[in-house]
Design an enzyme around this catalytic site. Sequence first.
Site, PDB file in Angstrom:
ATOM      1  N   ARG A 233      40.519  41.871  33.994  1.00 16.68           N
ATOM      2  CA  ARG A 233      40.963  43.204  33.561  1.00 16.68           C
ATOM      3  C   ARG A 233      39.844  43.892  32.761  1.00 16.68           C
ATOM      4  NH1 ARG A 233      46.277  40.562  33.240  1.00 16.68           N
ATOM      5  NH2 ARG A 233      45.820  39.698  31.203  1.00 16.68           N
ATOM      6  N   PHE A 249      49.833  45.059  43.339  1.00 14.02           N
ATOM      7  CA  PHE A 249      50.457  43.924  42.638  1.00 14.02           C
ATOM      8  C   PHE A 249      50.226  44.116  41.132  1.00 14.02           C
ATOM      9  CE2 PHE A 249      49.069  42.355  46.813  1.00 14.02           C
ATOM     10  CZ  PHE A 249      50.269  41.905  47.353  1.00 14.02           C
ATOM     11  N   ASP A 271      53.803  47.917  42.860  1.00 13.52           N
ATOM     12  CA  ASP A 271      54.400  46.582  42.750  1.00 13.52           C
ATOM     13  C   ASP A 271      55.802  46.654  43.339  1.00 13.52           C
ATOM     14  OD1 ASP A 271      53.652  43.948  40.810  1.00 13.52           O
ATOM     15  OD2 ASP A 271      55.779  44.130  41.329  1.00 13.52           O
ATOM     16  N   ASN A 304      56.684  47.346  48.764  1.00 18.78           N
ATOM     17  CA  ASN A 304      55.967  46.193  49.284  1.00 18.78           C
ATOM     18  C   ASN A 304      54.493  46.569  49.484  1.00 18.78           C
ATOM     19  OD1 ASN A 304      54.768  44.612  51.550  1.00 18.78           O
ATOM     20  ND2 ASN A 304      56.728  43.548  51.379  1.00 18.78           N
ATOM     21  N   ALA A 305      53.606  45.690  49.051  1.00 19.96           N
ATOM     22  CA  ALA A 305      52.179  46.009  49.097  1.00 19.96           C
ATOM     23  C   ALA A 305      51.692  46.254  50.522  1.00 19.96           C
ATOM     24  CB  ALA A 305      51.383  44.869  48.466  1.00 19.96           C
ATOM     25  N   ASP A 325      45.740  41.883  43.402  1.00 24.51           N
ATOM     26  CA  ASP A 325      45.958  40.634  42.649  1.00 24.51           C
ATOM     27  C   ASP A 325      47.339  40.062  42.991  1.00 24.51           C
ATOM     28  OD1 ASP A 325      45.802  38.576  40.766  1.00 24.51           O
ATOM     29  OD2 ASP A 325      46.528  39.861  39.134  1.00 24.51           O
ATOM     30  N   CYS A 365      45.420  33.447  43.267  1.00 25.18           N
ATOM     31  CA  CYS A 365      45.840  32.410  42.321  1.00 25.18           C
ATOM     32  C   CYS A 365      46.505  31.246  43.063  1.00 25.18           C
ATOM     33  CB  CYS A 365      46.764  32.999  41.264  1.00 25.18           C
ATOM     34  SG  CYS A 365      48.276  33.679  41.944  1.00 25.18           S
TER      35      CYS A 365
HETATM   36  N1  SAH Z   1      47.832  41.979  38.249  1.00 26.17           N
HETATM   37  C1  SAH Z   1      48.917  41.592  37.387  1.00 26.17           C
HETATM   38  C2  SAH Z   1      49.574  40.307  37.835  1.00 26.17           C
HETATM   39  C3  SAH Z   1      50.119  40.310  39.235  1.00 26.17           C
HETATM   40  S1  SAH Z   1      51.300  39.094  39.517  1.00 26.17           S
HETATM   41  C4  SAH Z   1      48.453  41.514  35.952  1.00 26.17           C
HETATM   42  O1  SAH Z   1      47.248  41.662  35.673  1.00 26.17           O
HETATM   43  O2  SAH Z   1      49.300  41.344  35.066  1.00 26.17           O
HETATM   44  C5  SAH Z   1      51.884  39.442  41.099  1.00 26.17           C
HETATM   45  C6  SAH Z   1      52.797  40.641  41.209  1.00 26.17           C
HETATM   46  O3  SAH Z   1      53.046  40.831  42.594  1.00 26.17           O
HETATM   47  C7  SAH Z   1      54.164  40.543  40.562  1.00 26.17           C
HETATM   48  O4  SAH Z   1      54.317  41.600  39.659  1.00 26.17           O
HETATM   49  C8  SAH Z   1      55.167  40.688  41.723  1.00 26.17           C
HETATM   50  O5  SAH Z   1      56.283  41.517  41.377  1.00 26.17           O
HETATM   51  C9  SAH Z   1      54.337  41.381  42.754  1.00 26.17           C
HETATM   52  N2  SAH Z   1      54.697  41.182  44.156  1.00 26.17           N
HETATM   53  C10 SAH Z   1      55.079  40.044  44.769  1.00 26.17           C
HETATM   54  N3  SAH Z   1      55.220  40.236  46.098  1.00 26.17           N
HETATM   55  C11 SAH Z   1      54.929  41.536  46.333  1.00 26.17           C
HETATM   56  C12 SAH Z   1      54.858  42.348  47.501  1.00 26.17           C
HETATM   57  N4  SAH Z   1      55.120  41.848  48.697  1.00 26.17           N
HETATM   58  N5  SAH Z   1      54.512  43.626  47.370  1.00 26.17           N
HETATM   59  C13 SAH Z   1      54.220  44.153  46.154  1.00 26.17           C
HETATM   60  N6  SAH Z   1      54.253  43.439  45.021  1.00 26.17           N
HETATM   61  C14 SAH Z   1      54.612  42.138  45.109  1.00 26.17           C
END
Ligand code: SAH
Length: 418
Positions: A233, A249, A271, A304-305, A325, A365
């Site tokens: 970050r 995400f 997200d 959804n991403a 991420d 991760c």
């Molecule tokens: N970048 C963030 C952490 C991300 S954790 C930070 O720095 O704090 C992963 C995230 O992905 C979670 O918030 C979860 O809600 C989201 N997520 C999981 N599957 C997803 C999808 N298919 N589309 C969008 N978001 C998703």
Amino acid sequence: MRHPMLATVNSFSALLPPAEHRLALRVTRQAQRTLHQGHPWLFDRSIVSQSAEGRAGDLAVIFDDRRRFLAIGLYDPSSPIRVRVLQHNAPATIDAAFLAGRLATAVERRARLAAKETTGYRLVHGEGDELPGLVIDRYDRVLVMKLYTPAWLPYVPVLLEGVAAVVPAEWIVLRMSRAVQREAEPLGIVDGATLTGAPPDGPHLFVENGLRFEVDVLRGQKTGFFLDQRDNRARVETLAAGKEVLNVFAYTGGFSLYAARGGASSTVSLDISVPALEAAQRNLALNEHLPAVSACQHEYLAENAFTGLARLAKEGRRFDLVVVDPPSFAQQQSAVPGALHAYERLAKLALGVMRPGGTLVAASCSSRVSSEDFFASIRTGASRAGRVLHEFDHTAHPPDHPVRFPEMAYLKCLYALS
Ligand code: SAH
């Protein structure tokens, strides 16, 4: 807010194995070699003989073929990782003083972080701090103790004493992996139980590199925040000046806030979780006193991403800096090929909304996916998008998430211009 039950010390001490009750284990040659090299896990399939049946939390002493001491650790009959090693090669008495020593060493390692306008960080990173299966995260004066093996349950009172001796805390909360919850609930120990103190009034706040965040330690993912991405970050902050930033995400908006403070002209936080994005908006409000944060335009997309990125591309939206991420895509070995394919698709989709000359930051991760395989899938995704990547950095674990053996190295991040 759900009021967590106070787990009494009695519930835990009922589990404490008698001090003299130790298991003696003989193991395969291969396991002897890996233990001798300091690996902290003994798998069930590597056990050749065992002196008695064991309960979660029993101390297990592992010997080599010549009956020499190899390791001592915590026994867990419910897991394929049957013993998590606390000490290798030299016998040790595992008692309150031993565990307090390990906790104090772990806390000492983080002294530098505490000085950097950062009150949220990992105090104990399991195997990385020679306390395998145990995580303790600090969010200012709130500590979250998370157990990944029921073998730690009997030792909770002792751990509490050890940690209280080295870190001031107003509230200590217990979180448990699903497997641990199953064992703990019949004893009246619930996830989110208060171990000591009381929850603060209202949302709990901490600072990371001077930015303010709220954290929900009872319901948030992991222990409430992705502390492991702090350095990425901070890096994104340095790359964001004047940029239109897409944070995919986004969770509670960490990367977006850093980008804003770094001078981004706008951020889009995407997200799938509505509560996470609501928290992201509250986090923004907590930092609006910073001129760069209030000058930046912020937008939130709950979707959804994969479909969201495709939609943005179709609508002609373009960005200068895209952060991707995602959560772990490979919870088990069989999911690895699918995970690599998902990373590839995400890279292609992310580049589909990135202007030429933009910056891509892609993280993984998934511990079962190696960095090389992850980077290769990002490169394949880029070539499918018809883009050339100029990679300028690859990062791994931050100092409060130390790695002591290869299986622990889950975090990797690629930085590229394209
Ligand atoms: N970048 C963030 C952490 C991300 S954790 C930070 O720095 O704090 C992963 C995230 O992905 C979670 O918030 C979860 O809600 C989201 N997520 C999981 N599957 C997803 C999808 N298919 N589309 C969008 N978001 C998703």
